[in-house]
Design a protein around this motif. Structure first.
Motif, mmCIF file in Angstrom:
data_model
loop_
_atom_site.group_PDB
_atom_site.id
_atom_site.type_symbol
_atom_site.label_atom_id
_atom_site.label_comp_id
_atom_site.label_asym_id
_atom_site.label_seq_id
_atom_site.Cartn_x
_atom_site.Cartn_y
_atom_site.Cartn_z
ATOM 1 N N PRO A 180 -0.401 -3.538 -0.347
ATOM 2 C CA PRO A 180 0.219 -2.245 -0.636
ATOM 3 C C PRO A 180 0.326 -2.001 -2.149
ATOM 4 O O PRO A 180 0.471 -2.944 -2.921
ATOM 5 C CB PRO A 180 1.626 -2.392 -0.035
ATOM 6 C CG PRO A 180 1.570 -3.558 0.891
ATOM 7 C CD PRO A 180 0.487 -4.440 0.402
ATOM 8 N N PHE A 189 7.328 -8.476 0.437
ATOM 9 C CA PHE A 189 6.518 -7.674 -0.480
ATOM 10 C C PHE A 189 5.049 -7.516 -0.055
ATOM 11 O O PHE A 189 4.536 -6.405 -0.050
ATOM 12 C CB PHE A 189 6.609 -8.242 -1.905
ATOM 13 C CG PHE A 189 6.091 -7.304 -2.952
ATOM 14 C CD1 PHE A 189 6.908 -6.339 -3.501
ATOM 15 C CD2 PHE A 189 4.774 -7.372 -3.372
ATOM 16 C CE1 PHE A 189 6.426 -5.453 -4.457
ATOM 17 C CE2 PHE A 189 4.283 -6.491 -4.326
ATOM 18 C CZ PHE A 189 5.111 -5.533 -4.873
ATOM 19 N N GLU A 238 10.000 1.214 -1.806
ATOM 20 C CA GLU A 238 10.431 1.154 -0.403
ATOM 21 C C GLU A 238 11.469 0.043 -0.209
ATOM 22 O O GLU A 238 12.429 0.197 0.525
ATOM 23 C CB GLU A 238 9.241 0.847 0.518
ATOM 24 C CG GLU A 238 8.293 2.005 0.759
ATOM 25 C CD GLU A 238 6.953 1.533 1.315
ATOM 26 O OE1 GLU A 238 6.023 2.354 1.354
ATOM 27 O OE2 GLU A 238 6.825 0.348 1.704
ATOM 28 N N LEU A 239 11.230 -1.092 -0.866
ATOM 29 C CA LEU A 239 12.067 -2.275 -0.610
ATOM 30 C C LEU A 239 13.411 -2.205 -1.309
ATOM 31 O O LEU A 239 14.441 -2.493 -0.718
ATOM 32 C CB LEU A 239 11.324 -3.547 -1.052
ATOM 33 C CG LEU A 239 10.067 -3.900 -0.260
ATOM 34 C CD1 LEU A 239 9.474 -5.218 -0.757
ATOM 35 C CD2 LEU A 239 10.389 -4.003 1.228
ATOM 36 N N THR A 240 13.394 -1.853 -2.591
ATOM 37 C CA THR A 240 14.647 -1.858 -3.362
ATOM 38 C C THR A 240 14.737 -0.592 -4.202
ATOM 39 O O THR A 240 14.700 -0.646 -5.433
ATOM 40 C CB THR A 240 14.715 -3.103 -4.291
ATOM 41 O OG1 THR A 240 13.543 -3.115 -5.134
ATOM 42 C CG2 THR A 240 14.760 -4.388 -3.498
ATOM 43 N N PRO A 241 14.855 0.558 -3.529
ATOM 44 C CA PRO A 241 14.826 1.840 -4.253
ATOM 45 C C PRO A 241 15.944 1.984 -5.283
ATOM 46 O O PRO A 241 15.743 2.604 -6.324
ATOM 47 C CB PRO A 241 14.964 2.881 -3.138
ATOM 48 C CG PRO A 241 15.521 2.151 -1.954
ATOM 49 C CD PRO A 241 15.032 0.747 -2.078
ATOM 50 N N TRP A 298 1.849 -1.653 -5.444
ATOM 51 C CA TRP A 298 3.034 -2.434 -5.792
ATOM 52 C C TRP A 298 4.275 -1.574 -6.059
ATOM 53 O O TRP A 298 5.373 -1.893 -5.614
ATOM 54 C CB TRP A 298 2.747 -3.328 -7.012
ATOM 55 C CG TRP A 298 1.629 -4.291 -6.760
ATOM 56 C CD1 TRP A 298 1.222 -4.755 -5.528
ATOM 57 C CD2 TRP A 298 0.760 -4.893 -7.721
ATOM 58 N NE1 TRP A 298 0.167 -5.623 -5.692
ATOM 59 C CE2 TRP A 298 -0.135 -5.721 -7.010
ATOM 60 C CE3 TRP A 298 0.656 -4.814 -9.113
ATOM 61 C CZ2 TRP A 298 -1.125 -6.469 -7.654
ATOM 62 C CZ3 TRP A 298 -0.320 -5.562 -9.751
ATOM 63 C CH2 TRP A 298 -1.202 -6.374 -9.037
ATOM 64 N N VAL A 328 7.425 -4.526 -11.191
ATOM 65 C CA VAL A 328 7.266 -3.991 -9.839
ATOM 66 C C VAL A 328 7.088 -5.084 -8.795
ATOM 67 O O VAL A 328 7.549 -4.962 -7.660
ATOM 68 C CB VAL A 328 6.107 -2.962 -9.730
ATOM 69 C CG1 VAL A 328 6.500 -1.668 -10.410
ATOM 70 C CG2 VAL A 328 4.803 -3.489 -10.299
ATOM 71 N N ILE A 329 6.414 -6.171 -9.156
ATOM 72 C CA ILE A 329 6.174 -7.237 -8.168
ATOM 73 C C ILE A 329 7.474 -7.988 -7.869
ATOM 74 O O ILE A 329 7.784 -8.282 -6.728
ATOM 75 C CB ILE A 329 5.061 -8.196 -8.653
ATOM 76 C CG1 ILE A 329 3.712 -7.460 -8.701
ATOM 77 C CG2 ILE A 329 4.963 -9.421 -7.760
ATOM 78 C CD1 ILE A 329 2.570 -8.245 -9.315
ATOM 79 N N TYR A 330 8.235 -8.313 -8.906
ATOM 80 C CA TYR A 330 9.479 -9.057 -8.696
ATOM 81 C C TYR A 330 10.653 -8.135 -8.321
ATOM 82 O O TYR A 330 11.661 -8.614 -7.810
ATOM 83 C CB TYR A 330 9.927 -9.801 -9.960
ATOM 84 C CG TYR A 330 8.979 -10.794 -10.572
ATOM 85 C CD1 TYR A 330 7.788 -11.170 -9.949
ATOM 86 C CD2 TYR A 330 9.287 -11.392 -11.796
ATOM 87 C CE1 TYR A 330 6.942 -12.085 -10.546
ATOM 88 C CE2 TYR A 330 8.445 -12.315 -12.387
ATOM 89 C CZ TYR A 330 7.267 -12.653 -11.770
ATOM 90 O OH TYR A 330 6.443 -13.553 -12.368
ATOM 91 N N ARG A 348 5.531 -0.046 -2.825
ATOM 92 C CA ARG A 348 6.188 -1.105 -2.063
ATOM 93 C C ARG A 348 7.583 -1.380 -2.589
ATOM 94 O O ARG A 348 8.549 -1.487 -1.861
ATOM 95 C CB ARG A 348 5.340 -2.385 -2.224
ATOM 96 C CG ARG A 348 5.413 -3.299 -1.055
ATOM 97 C CD ARG A 348 4.773 -2.527 0.059
ATOM 98 N NE ARG A 348 5.713 -2.394 1.152
ATOM 99 C CZ ARG A 348 6.119 -3.408 1.889
ATOM 100 N NH1 ARG A 348 5.704 -4.621 1.660
ATOM 101 N NH2 ARG A 348 6.946 -3.222 2.868
ATOM 102 N N ARG A 349 7.639 -1.506 -3.894
ATOM 103 C CA ARG A 349 8.906 -1.847 -4.542
ATOM 104 C C ARG A 349 9.935 -0.756 -4.306
ATOM 105 O O ARG A 349 11.104 -1.017 -4.043
ATOM 106 C CB ARG A 349 8.632 -2.097 -6.027
ATOM 107 C CG ARG A 349 9.812 -2.462 -6.870
ATOM 108 C CD ARG A 349 10.670 -3.546 -6.266
ATOM 109 N NE ARG A 349 10.002 -4.815 -6.087
ATOM 110 C CZ ARG A 349 10.509 -5.793 -5.323
ATOM 111 N NH1 ARG A 349 11.667 -5.651 -4.693
ATOM 112 N NH2 ARG A 349 9.832 -6.919 -5.180
ATOM 113 N N LYS A 380 13.728 -5.495 5.768
ATOM 114 C CA LYS A 380 12.486 -4.851 5.355
ATOM 115 C C LYS A 380 11.395 -5.896 5.234
ATOM 116 O O LYS A 380 11.678 -7.075 5.053
ATOM 117 C CB LYS A 380 12.702 -4.147 4.013
ATOM 118 C CG LYS A 380 13.621 -2.945 4.119
ATOM 119 C CD LYS A 380 13.655 -2.159 2.823
ATOM 120 C CE LYS A 380 14.570 -0.946 2.956
ATOM 121 N NZ LYS A 380 14.608 -0.170 1.704
#
Lengths: 500, 500
Positions: free
Chosen positions: B7, A322, B15-18, B9, B212-214, B12-13, A319
């Protein structure tokens, strides 16, 4: 407007963690304090030579601590680094220097003969690193701030036209790349990154950025040696490493049955899709492989597959990081999951464009999206799969070879009427270029002469492994070369590359 | 110009690590996917109510997952959150709402009575969170992008004048704060941050941004309880926690002799200098304390002392985070090492200014530098020491109390001619305000009546522990109140705060 000024990264790092180890090489270990001092001295010397703000300074060197020092010193003097691939032919390198208007070429002793041939073809001034150190030092050292909007480096990348283009990467691009990576890979106090990839590529350069931004120790290895790399991981606490498939395979061949210690946490695998057998061998040895997708234009990795998906999402590049976004489009329309199309990328890590190429920039970047030319799809869960690399790109030992560039060189020979180049599978390099030519009526074909002709004009890794004559090249109705059809003409001893 | 769009945050988060855990509370555990769904629903409801881009939406609530949801939903709808300290008096809170032109006040059930009293004094519309959920949902969910230049939150902070000012923090400010912190503290896959500090303070809010960022799990605790906090660390894998000295002391009182497990790696200690005995107790128990210095204006921590310096640099707030710079100045001149002066801060984490207060902004931020009003020095190695907090600031249980604000309230009483407030040491809260008043000729002093008067107008933590009458207040030649001289009038049962 957003404030875009931040402290000079190396200066900042030397203030924050002066005693932390910045680099380990075969010969020495230097702290950030020492690195800062070394870089300050070089910046004083560069200013004394006359290097000014925004000057383009080309670098031609082996990977070395000294090269690292010159990168930072050029930044600190407000100038822009133009790293040269040290396998380029003199003509190729000179073209790049003329294109970006470089005022200086700085080389190490080993590359002096090549550098001399390069500058003879440009208005550049040539200095060896030793000559730079002979200069008096001005009182003015490093600029204390970086403007995130300003160009930091220009790295040349070839394209379909055969003419390389200078990818401008700003301080902001490098920053956002490093920030995106840390949010994906994490950061530990004991992290130590082994750098065996070239510092003139964005893959190596991005490690130098991480070094100062993260305050992370980098083990810098001049030349890749699989045994030495394994020793670094097994006996010297290396926790992360960037590789291409060929390097990884050679490391596995060398590695003992016991695999790697638990301290090793990331094998960042770039430079094209990874072959399945290679991934299987990594799984057996419990090596945490992070497959990645990136371009010079995205300041290195822009998508990465964490190892927990190494097998469930096999072949995926993962993916996006970030701060980056990836979409798949065809004719300007977003594709649904599992529908292939062109991969486009947006994000603060994406280049503002190509040096001096407004047209090429406008073709590549539309509405903030970089059109990569690569073909792929996103699955239902948003994992990226690369189906086909842009413009029949050949990746040989991690180096990009564009068929068009090799073809255009061949066409320069008086006997060559037409030329077509494809990639063929190679045990050592993954792929190598293979050329077909149509010889002009009445003239004689000599493979040896054509290879010599290419050798004088192309970097070694771009040289075709064979040049084969054909009556005519396969073309479509509008006379466009159909490179894929060339595969049918390969002798049995050569296999087309995997995805053909 | 630099591209400043990135995006959303949370989107994005998700999407990346649901599937990663976003929050643990006493009652539930939610993934980023669930959080995203919850926030999308709230954003649809807010839009349905009529919340529009750039609207100021005030929040009054206990710390809860629902409050987290509203923060993100307000951002996702393009509006600006104005968190209210839930200990403010109705008059204080109403003043803030009127000042920033808030259109909406959203509260949880527990704060409905207070919220009602607040909106009666403003043109705001009041809704409980439950009432918001009763709204129909529009089809339009979250904005997909954030502009780093746009305001994300407005947080009120008091000042010398007695009038609080709304600190505007942009998305960029919050981003750079989170990025600076990760480069200092690192990031591990198993990190879990315990949040017991208020979400209406920047200390708590910054944890939501990191979440959310990390992609880091946050354990959200409604109210601080030392025993529960210790259990989180010892039995639930919490690796990091934000505290003020008073919280840390209570946790140490409760903790067993065995201390904390090795998984616990950061006790981030803010809210004023730490007392030496407390640090010694932490050392005995091998608790990794990171002392920190920050302001609302710097989007939370801007300097931090790593634990390896906990005793060699005792009392220091450490070095600035990577993207921030700190200088010491007096009369516009930079001070040499060890010379005290005003602490000024520059960096991409620093607020662009105070809402609607051009004058106050220009007084506080000059040439990109934020003048904090705090007094301190940098030692030879660049470690920051805070000598004196701005404007006699009192820090009571982590809350800032400005003497001027309490004095101005006292002066509103018809019997009070003059007022002077200082901080006195307090076992539980570190410091509490103590007031002196001069009563108007012919009028009678009643401590009880004055305290009642204050109670109706000030948050509980700002209430003076005592109000003591004096004949006159100590003043200098130009009649400026000399608060430090008030210490001499304290009865023996009260001790001045440590640094007096």
């Amino acid at each position: 407007m957003m404030e875009t000024i931040m402290p000079n990264w190396l200066m900042r790092r030397a203030e924050l963690t002066p005693d932390r180890t910045a680099f380990e090489t075969d010969r020495e270990t230097v702290s950030f304090r020492t690195l800062f001092q070394m870089v300050t001295d070089i910046a004083r010397e560069l200013r004394s030579i006359g290097v000014r703000e925004n000057d383009k300074v080309a670098l031609l060197s082996e990977s070395s601590l000294e090269l690292v020092g010159f990168y930072h010193a050029i930044s600190g003097a407000g100038a822009v680094s133009v790293p040269l691939n040290n396998r380029l032919s003199p003509e190729e390198a000179a073209w790049q220097l003329r294109d970006c208007g470089a005022r200086w070429l700085i080389c190490d002793q080993a590359f002096l003969p090549l550098a001399q041939m390069i500058v003879d073809r440009t208005p550049c001034t040539l200095l060896t690193m030793a000559e730079v150190h002979d200069q008096p030092k001005t009182s003015c050292g490093l600029n204390s701030a970086f403007d995130l909007n300003k160009p930091c480096t220009i790295i040349y990348t070839s394209g379909t036209t055969g003419h390389p283009k200078g990818v401008v990467l700003t301080y902001g691009n490098h920053w956002w790349s490093a920030a995106g990576s840390v949010l994906n890979l994490g950061l530990r106090e004991d992290d130590k990154w082994l750098c065996c990839v070239p510092l003139f590529h964005v893959s190596g350069l991005s490690i130098l950025m991480k070094n100062v931004i993260y305050g992370m120790t980098v083990v810098l290895s001049g030349k890749f040696n699989p045994h030495a790399a394994n020793r670094q991981i097994c006996a010297n606490g290396v926790t992360m490493m960037s590789v291409v498939a060929n390097m990884l395979r050679r490391m596995l061949d060398d590695a003992g049955a016991e695999g790697y210690p638990g301290t090793f946490r990331c094998m960042l695998l770039g430079g094209g899709p990874a072959p399945l057998p290679l991934l299987n061998r990594c799984k057996e040895k419990r090596i945490p492989v992070f497959q990645t997708y990136g371009l010079t234009e995205t300041a290195s990795q822009t998508a990465t597959l964490p190892p927990e998906y190494m097998f469930t999402k096999i072949g995926s590049a993962g993916k996006p990081l970030f701060p980056a976004e990836i979409r798949i489009v065809t004719d300007g329309k977003a594709m649904r999951p599992n529908q292939p199309g062109e991969i486009i990328v947006r994000g603060l890590n994406v280049t503002p464009g190509y040096w001096g190429r407004r047209d090429a920039t406008e073709r590549a970047i539309k509405g903030g999206w970089l059109y990569t030319g690569d073909i792929g799809y996103l699955d239902q869960e948003g994992f990226l799969y690369i189906l086909d690399r842009r413009q029949d790109l050949i990746i040989s030992g991690g180096e990009n070879v564009y068929p068009a560039e090799v073809e255009s060189t061949l066409l320069g020979h008086p006997a060559v009427e037409e030329a077509g180049v494809i990639g063929v599978a190679d045990e050592t390099w993954g792929e190598v270029p293979y050329a077909f030519v149509v010889i002009k009526k009445g003239l004689v074909f000599s493979e040896k002469e054509l290879l010599n002709y290419c050798r004088r004009r192309l970097a070694g890794y771009k040289l075709p492994v064979r040049i084969q004559p054909l009556e005519r090249l396969p073309r479509n109705a509008s006379r466009k070369l159909l490179r894929r059809k060339l595969v049918d003409f390969l002798p049995k001893t050569f296999a087309p590359r995997n995805d053909f």
